[in-house]
Scaffold this motif. Structure first.
Motif, PDB file in Angstrom:
ATOM      1  N   MET A   1       2.529  35.815  53.971  1.00 53.76           N
ATOM      2  CA  MET A   1       2.333  34.410  53.665  1.00 53.76           C
ATOM      3  C   MET A   1       3.578  33.801  53.027  1.00 53.76           C
ATOM      4  SD  MET A   1      -0.859  32.531  52.856  1.00 53.76           S
ATOM      5  CE  MET A   1      -1.044  30.895  52.286  1.00 53.76           C
ATOM      6  N   ILE A   2       4.205  34.535  52.126  1.00 57.38           N
ATOM      7  CA  ILE A   2       5.414  34.039  51.477  1.00 57.38           C
ATOM      8  C   ILE A   2       6.531  33.884  52.503  1.00 57.38           C
ATOM      9  CG2 ILE A   2       7.219  34.597  49.808  1.00 57.38           C
ATOM     10  CD1 ILE A   2       5.002  35.809  48.033  1.00 57.38           C
ATOM     11  N   GLU A   3       6.635  34.839  53.413  1.00 60.05           N
ATOM     12  CA  GLU A   3       7.666  34.744  54.445  1.00 60.05           C
ATOM     13  C   GLU A   3       7.444  33.526  55.341  1.00 60.05           C
ATOM     14  OE1 GLU A   3       8.842  38.197  56.566  1.00 60.05           O
ATOM     15  OE2 GLU A   3       8.822  39.441  54.776  1.00 60.05           O
ATOM     16  N   ASP A   4       6.185  33.203  55.630  1.00 62.99           N
ATOM     17  CA  ASP A   4       5.874  32.007  56.417  1.00 62.99           C
ATOM     18  C   ASP A   4       6.327  30.748  55.672  1.00 62.99           C
ATOM     19  OD1 ASP A   4       4.730  33.522  58.439  1.00 62.99           O
ATOM     20  OD2 ASP A   4       2.680  33.233  57.699  1.00 62.99           O
ATOM     21  N   THR A   5       6.040  30.711  54.388  1.00 62.21           N
ATOM     22  CA  THR A   5       6.416  29.563  53.574  1.00 62.21           C
ATOM     23  C   THR A   5       7.928  29.402  53.548  1.00 62.21           C
ATOM     24  OG1 THR A   5       4.445  29.861  52.190  1.00 62.21           O
ATOM     25  CG2 THR A   5       6.235  28.515  51.281  1.00 62.21           C
ATOM     26  N   ILE A   6       8.639  30.488  53.351  1.00 62.95           N
ATOM     27  CA  ILE A   6      10.097  30.418  53.309  1.00 62.95           C
ATOM     28  C   ILE A   6      10.647  30.048  54.678  1.00 62.95           C
ATOM     29  CG2 ILE A   6      12.203  31.776  52.942  1.00 62.95           C
ATOM     30  CD1 ILE A   6      10.806  32.983  50.502  1.00 62.95           C
ATOM     31  N   GLY A   7      10.011  30.518  55.748  1.00 60.63           N
ATOM     32  CA  GLY A   7      10.412  30.120  57.093  1.00 60.63           C
ATOM     33  C   GLY A   7      10.265  28.618  57.305  1.00 60.63           C
ATOM     34  N   LYS A   8       9.190  28.030  56.759  1.00 65.15           N
ATOM     35  CA  LYS A   8       8.989  26.584  56.848  1.00 65.15           C
ATOM     36  C   LYS A   8      10.080  25.838  56.076  1.00 65.15           C
ATOM     37  CE  LYS A   8       3.977  26.798  57.289  1.00 65.15           C
ATOM     38  NZ  LYS A   8       2.687  26.529  56.618  1.00 65.15           N
ATOM     39  N   ILE A   9      10.444  26.375  54.929  1.00 68.56           N
ATOM     40  CA  ILE A   9      11.496  25.741  54.125  1.00 68.56           C
ATOM     41  C   ILE A   9      12.818  25.781  54.884  1.00 68.56           C
ATOM     42  CG2 ILE A   9      12.820  25.843  51.968  1.00 68.56           C
ATOM     43  CD1 ILE A   9      10.311  27.251  50.730  1.00 68.56           C
ATOM     44  N   GLU A  10      13.136  26.930  55.468  1.00 68.94           N
ATOM     45  CA  GLU A  10      14.377  27.053  56.247  1.00 68.94           C
ATOM     46  C   GLU A  10      14.400  26.044  57.384  1.00 68.94           C
ATOM     47  OE1 GLU A  10      14.084  31.197  57.312  1.00 68.94           O
ATOM     48  OE2 GLU A  10      15.346  31.810  55.629  1.00 68.94           O
ATOM     49  N   ALA A  11      13.281  25.917  58.088  1.00 67.64           N
ATOM     50  CA  ALA A  11      13.204  24.962  59.204  1.00 67.64           C
ATOM     51  C   ALA A  11      13.372  23.534  58.709  1.00 67.64           C
ATOM     52  CB  ALA A  11      11.870  25.119  59.938  1.00 67.64           C
ATOM     53  N   ARG A  12      12.791  23.232  57.585  1.00 65.55           N
ATOM     54  CA  ARG A  12      12.904  21.882  57.011  1.00 65.55           C
ATOM     55  C   ARG A  12      14.361  21.570  56.667  1.00 65.55           C
ATOM     56  NH1 ARG A  12       9.443  17.600  56.378  1.00 65.55           N
ATOM     57  NH2 ARG A  12      10.350  16.180  54.902  1.00 65.55           N
ATOM     58  N   ILE A  13      15.030  22.525  56.054  1.00 69.28           N
ATOM     59  CA  ILE A  13      16.431  22.328  55.690  1.00 69.28           C
ATOM     60  C   ILE A  13      17.287  22.184  56.940  1.00 69.28           C
ATOM     61  CG2 ILE A  13      18.451  23.456  54.644  1.00 69.28           C
ATOM     62  CD1 ILE A  13      16.443  24.662  52.571  1.00 69.28           C
ATOM     63  N   GLN A  14      17.043  23.027  57.932  1.00 69.10           N
ATOM     64  CA  GLN A  14      17.811  22.964  59.182  1.00 69.10           C
ATOM     65  C   GLN A  14      17.633  21.616  59.880  1.00 69.10           C
ATOM     66  OE1 GLN A  14      20.103  24.841  60.197  1.00 69.10           O
ATOM     67  NE2 GLN A  14      19.713  26.924  59.608  1.00 69.10           N
ATOM     68  N   GLY A  15      16.429  21.073  59.816  1.00 65.35           N
ATOM     69  CA  GLY A  15      16.132  19.842  60.537  1.00 65.35           C
ATOM     70  C   GLY A  15      16.387  18.556  59.770  1.00 65.35           C
ATOM     71  N   ALA A  16      16.768  18.664  58.506  1.00 66.84           N
ATOM     72  CA  ALA A  16      16.962  17.462  57.688  1.00 66.84           C
ATOM     73  C   ALA A  16      18.310  16.820  57.982  1.00 66.84           C
ATOM     74  CB  ALA A  16      16.865  17.823  56.206  1.00 66.84           C
TER      75      ALA A  16
ATOM     76  N   LEU B   1      22.055  25.542  50.434  1.00 70.68           N
ATOM     77  CA  LEU B   1      20.608  25.708  50.268  1.00 70.68           C
ATOM     78  C   LEU B   1      20.081  26.917  51.029  1.00 70.68           C
ATOM     79  CD1 LEU B   1      19.394  22.014  50.387  1.00 70.68           C
ATOM     80  CD2 LEU B   1      19.008  23.639  48.514  1.00 70.68           C
ATOM     81  N   LEU B   2      20.581  27.147  52.220  1.00 62.97           N
ATOM     82  CA  LEU B   2      20.121  28.300  53.001  1.00 62.97           C
ATOM     83  C   LEU B   2      20.536  29.615  52.345  1.00 62.97           C
ATOM     84  CD1 LEU B   2      20.650  26.961  56.624  1.00 62.97           C
ATOM     85  CD2 LEU B   2      18.471  27.324  55.429  1.00 62.97           C
ATOM     86  N   GLN B   3      21.720  29.650  51.740  1.00 61.70           N
ATOM     87  CA  GLN B   3      22.142  30.850  51.012  1.00 61.70           C
ATOM     88  C   GLN B   3      21.267  31.073  49.788  1.00 61.70           C
ATOM     89  OE1 GLN B   3      26.297  29.971  50.322  1.00 61.70           O
ATOM     90  NE2 GLN B   3      26.947  31.188  52.080  1.00 61.70           N
ATOM     91  N   LEU B   4      20.991  29.997  49.061  1.00 62.66           N
ATOM     92  CA  LEU B   4      20.108  30.101  47.897  1.00 62.66           C
ATOM     93  C   LEU B   4      18.716  30.556  48.313  1.00 62.66           C
ATOM     94  CD1 LEU B   4      21.126  26.846  45.993  1.00 62.66           C
ATOM     95  CD2 LEU B   4      21.506  29.197  45.210  1.00 62.66           C
ATOM     96  N   LEU B   5      18.247  30.028  49.422  1.00 58.99           N
ATOM     97  CA  LEU B   5      16.926  30.394  49.920  1.00 58.99           C
ATOM     98  C   LEU B   5      16.859  31.868  50.315  1.00 58.99           C
ATOM     99  CD1 LEU B   5      14.175  29.135  50.371  1.00 58.99           C
ATOM    100  CD2 LEU B   5      14.887  28.564  52.682  1.00 58.99           C
ATOM    101  N   ALA B   6      17.922  32.380  50.906  1.00 55.04           N
ATOM    102  CA  ALA B   6      17.959  33.804  51.268  1.00 55.04           C
ATOM    103  C   ALA B   6      17.870  34.669  50.009  1.00 55.04           C
ATOM    104  CB  ALA B   6      19.234  34.118  52.050  1.00 55.04           C
ATOM    105  N   THR B   7      18.561  34.258  48.968  1.00 55.83           N
ATOM    106  CA  THR B   7      18.496  34.993  47.700  1.00 55.83           C
ATOM    107  C   THR B   7      17.107  34.881  47.102  1.00 55.83           C
ATOM    108  OG1 THR B   7      20.835  34.542  47.334  1.00 55.83           O
ATOM    109  CG2 THR B   7      19.566  35.272  45.427  1.00 55.83           C
ATOM    110  N   LEU B   8      16.544  33.680  47.133  1.00 58.19           N
ATOM    111  CA  LEU B   8      15.193  33.486  46.615  1.00 58.19           C
ATOM    112  C   LEU B   8      14.196  34.364  47.361  1.00 58.19           C
ATOM    113  CD1 LEU B   8      13.234  31.908  44.755  1.00 58.19           C
ATOM    114  CD2 LEU B   8      12.992  30.264  46.628  1.00 58.19           C
ATOM    115  N   LYS B   9      14.361  34.452  48.660  1.00 53.42           N
ATOM    116  CA  LYS B   9      13.459  35.258  49.492  1.00 53.42           C
ATOM    117  C   LYS B   9      13.427  36.709  49.011  1.00 53.42           C
ATOM    118  CE  LYS B   9      12.587  36.250  54.368  1.00 53.42           C
ATOM    119  NZ  LYS B   9      13.059  35.978  55.744  1.00 53.42           N
TER     120      LYS B   9
END
Length: 110
Positions: free
Chosen positions: A1-16, A27-35
């Motif tokens: 579930m957490i991986e799904d949530t982080i995947g949604k965040i990555e997609a949101r950042i990519q598409g913004a 942000l994507l680097q920070l998100l990878a660390t957060l993951k």
């Protein structure tokens, strides 16, 4: 579930479209660390890890909306900050990453 949530965040950042390429990479680097930090935390504190991921998703959504609502962004970032309270000693790197993400998302609206 957490991986799904982080995947949604990555997609949101990519598409913004409102995020510069430099900020997007940051942000994507920070998100990878957060993951990785949240994955470790989820083994012992599953609900808290899910809350951190959820508030990160909500904050990202508010920060990247075409028409931002400053009050909603502020509230979502406060929730994100609150989600890591109590982990300062046991998971200082996690707290640092969340604080950096919060700061970066907050600055997107400037």
């Amino acid at each position: 579930m957490i991986e799904d949530t982080i995947g949604k965040i990555e997609a949101r950042i990519q598409g913004a479209n409102s995020i510069s390429e430099e900020r997007r990479r940051e942000l994507l680097q920070l998100l990878a660390t957060l993951k990785s930090e949240v994955a470790g935390l989820s083994e012992t504190h599953g609900e808290q890890a899910q809350s951190i991921a959820g508030f990160t998703e909500l904050s990202t959504h508010e920060a990247t909306r075409t028409k931002q609502d400053p009050q909603l962004l502020k509230l979502s970032l406060e929730g994100l900050g609150s989600s890591v309270q109590g982990f300062e000693e046991s998971h200082p790197h996690l707290v640092q990453i969340v604080n950096t993400i919060s700061s970066t998302l907050s600055n997107l609206g400037i």
